[in-house]
Design an enzyme around this catalytic site. Sequence first.
Site, short mmCIF file in Angstrom:
data_model
loop_
_atom_site.label_atom_id
_atom_site.label_comp_id
_atom_site.label_asym_id
_atom_site.label_seq_id
_atom_site.Cartn_x
_atom_site.Cartn_y
_atom_site.Cartn_z
N SER A 119 0.81 -1.22 0.00
CA SER A 119 0.00 0.00 0.00
C SER A 119 0.85 1.28 0.00
O SER A 119 0.33 2.36 -0.27
CB SER A 119 -0.95 0.01 1.20
OG SER A 119 -0.24 0.11 2.41
N LYS A 156 0.74 4.24 7.17
CA LYS A 156 0.09 5.11 6.18
C LYS A 156 0.55 6.56 6.40
O LYS A 156 1.15 6.88 7.43
CB LYS A 156 -1.44 5.06 6.33
CG LYS A 156 -2.07 3.71 6.01
CD LYS A 156 -2.04 3.37 4.55
CE LYS A 156 -2.79 2.08 4.25
NZ LYS A 156 -2.11 0.89 4.81
#
Length: 202
Positions: A119, A156
């Site tokens: 990701s 993230k």
Amino acid sequence: MKALTARQQEVFDLIRDHISQTGMPPTRAEIAQRLGFRSPNAAEEHLKALARKGVLEIVSGASRGIRLLVEEETGIPLIGRVAAGEPLLAQQHIEGHYQVDPGMFKPSADFLLRVSGMSMKDIGILDGDLLAVHKTQDVRNGQVVVARIDDEVTVKRLKKQGNTVQLLPENSEFSPIVVDLREQTFSIEGLAVGVIRNGEWL
């Protein structure tokens, strides 16, 4: 070594830190006071459980009769897969210790986290990489963080606005994670400060 519960890990960490700071283990009363147990007897039960799991030895007849059996490793701890709801640095998550100068990262790295998934690939954080993490909750929007949402840990880019947190991926195939702080438990475990791949600092 058998896996420790979150509470047992707290007791173990307290004992280890107390020995590191004072040169001797804490008493049962000190453990109870520090961790909010109702009595030293509750601390004793946790010590017995830790002894059964082989991480410490209880020396009878001494108020500070606790001896840790898990040797302290040198280097930065490497965290593998994190079980839901457990402390990130729980003993059972530590795969080993990496011999790297923590000062090579700014700010310094407190632990390495094995990355799972792609990701964040667009900024060069790939599946299997070791992410160097500075343990802090003092982070700003736009920084790459290790975050915990409810019981899950993720890496993230942070964007916080009011009661909403967006955790942004760096890969168009993934969607942002949106966290409502009024309904979900959210915390920052640390700040990403570097990447190690195949034993080399990138």
